[in-house]
Design an enzyme around this catalytic site. Structure first.
Site, short mmCIF file in Angstrom:
data_model
loop_
_atom_site.label_atom_id
_atom_site.label_comp_id
_atom_site.label_asym_id
_atom_site.label_seq_id
_atom_site.Cartn_x
_atom_site.Cartn_y
_atom_site.Cartn_z
N ASP A 16 2.84 -6.37 -1.11
CA ASP A 16 2.41 -6.16 -2.54
C ASP A 16 4.45 -5.20 -2.69
OD1 ASP A 16 2.64 -6.11 -5.53
OD2 ASP A 16 2.10 -4.76 -5.95
N SER A 17 4.86 -5.21 -3.74
CA SER A 17 5.91 -4.52 -3.73
C SER A 17 6.14 -3.30 -4.31
CB SER A 17 7.12 -5.26 -4.89
OG SER A 17 6.62 -4.90 -6.23
N CYS A 79 1.64 -9.85 -4.64
CA CYS A 79 2.51 -9.93 -5.71
C CYS A 79 2.27 -10.76 -6.17
CB CYS A 79 3.64 -9.24 -5.35
SG CYS A 79 4.50 -8.81 -6.33
N GLU A 164 2.38 2.17 -13.91
CA GLU A 164 3.25 3.62 -12.82
C GLU A 164 3.58 5.06 -12.49
OE1 GLU A 164 5.71 1.93 -9.10
OE2 GLU A 164 4.45 0.51 -9.21
N CYS A 198 -0.63 -9.99 -13.14
CA CYS A 198 0.34 -9.32 -12.62
C CYS A 198 -0.39 -8.29 -12.15
CB CYS A 198 1.27 -8.25 -13.01
SG CYS A 198 2.08 -6.80 -12.72
N HIS A 200 -0.30 -5.10 -11.19
CA HIS A 200 -1.08 -3.43 -12.08
C HIS A 200 -1.86 -3.87 -13.60
CE1 HIS A 200 2.91 -2.85 -9.20
NE2 HIS A 200 2.43 -1.36 -10.18
#
Length: 282
Positions: A16-17, A79, A164, A198, A200
């Site tokens: 993942d990024s 991702c 994040e 996504c 996240h």
């Protein structure tokens, strides 16, 4: 590009990024704890969501080469942006020369596959990064698998920073979550199934549910990607045999290992150790 024609055994690579792919890793490990895994986060260059197709492709290709050099026969792009912008080219153009016996899989097709029978109205919503939504990848995959479904996307550029920066459960997140949900349903009021496009976004799920109509189903990716991977390995016994099974996991980051360990605790219910690595331009 240096060719790597090896067909040895090794860990399953999860890329993942940033940190969101840890939600996919968690789902995979819950279902298949016996396998070995290597997780790589390109945290130094995250997020990928607003980057160009060319940059995402180059970065993702560097990561795939890194995994192959670490002995991984199978790499999962956990991702959505990398899956949307880089996966197809890597599979069709690069893999035959890099290592034709290895495989690279993404998260968009397994998510699209999971939609069978979920929607009563046949209207699906997708919340994702700018890159994922602009690529139209969900529309393309859903059209192939379920042509009766209508897909509407909404880009949510502020959502990854909210997660994040640990603001995902704070009152300040409400505005940004409600704004994009309202925009999505203004485009299509018939949506009854929502894809969190996504990795996240599961951390925002309590906020998302707060502003969703109560009848809307939410598709989160970890469970479906894990089930798809298990099915893939069952259907490809040659690859399954090449995936080692000692129940180990190693974490790598292109940024600070200390920062990675702190952030990873948001996504995993355990403490982890991380190692620093670099991705080499190809």
């Amino acid at each position: 590009m240096k060719e790597q024609h090896t067909s040895g055994a090794g860990a399953i690579g999860i890329f993942d990024s940033g940190y969101g792919g840890l939600t996919v890793l968690s789902g995979i490990r819950s279902l298949m704890p016996e396998y070995d895994y290597i997780y790589l986060g390109d945290n130094a260059r995250a997020p990928y969501g607003s980057r160009s197709f060319e940059s995402v492709y180059e970065f993702t290709l560097e990561a795939v080469a890194w995994f192959f050099s670490h002995g991984c026969p199978l790499v999962i792009l956990a991702c959505n942006t990398a899956s949307a912008k880089a996966l197809r080219t890597i599979q069709q153009v690069n893999l035959p020369t890099m290592n034709p016996s290895n495989r690279v899989l993404g998260v968009i097709r397994p998510t699209a596959e999971s939609l069978a029978g979920l929607s009563r109205t046949n209207h699906i919503g997708v919340l994702g990064t700018e890159g994922t939504i602009q690529s139209g990848s969900y529309e393309i995959e859903v059209e192939k698998l379920h042509p009766q479904l209508t897909v509407t996307g909404e880009a949510c550029p502020m959502w990854v920073p909210l997660v994040e920066n640990r603001e995902f459960d704070k009152p300040g997140a409400d505005y940004f979550v409600k704004q994009h949900i309202d925009r999505l349903f203004a485009k299509d009021a018939l949506i009854d199934t929502l894809i969190l496009g996504c990795t996240h976004y599961p951390l925002l799920l309590p906020k998302i549910r707060q502003f969703l109509p109560p009848h809307v189903k939410v598709v989160s990716q970890g469970k479906y990607v894990a089930e798809s991977l298990k099915d893939y390995l069952y259907r490809h016994p040659g690859m399954e045999e090449r995936c080692t099974k000692k129940g180990t996991i190693r974490y790598f980051t292109t940024e600070s290992p200390e920062k990675f360990k702190q952030q990873a605790s948001l996504f995993l219910n355990e403490r982890v150790d991380a190692e620093k690595t670099n991705l080499i331009p190809l």
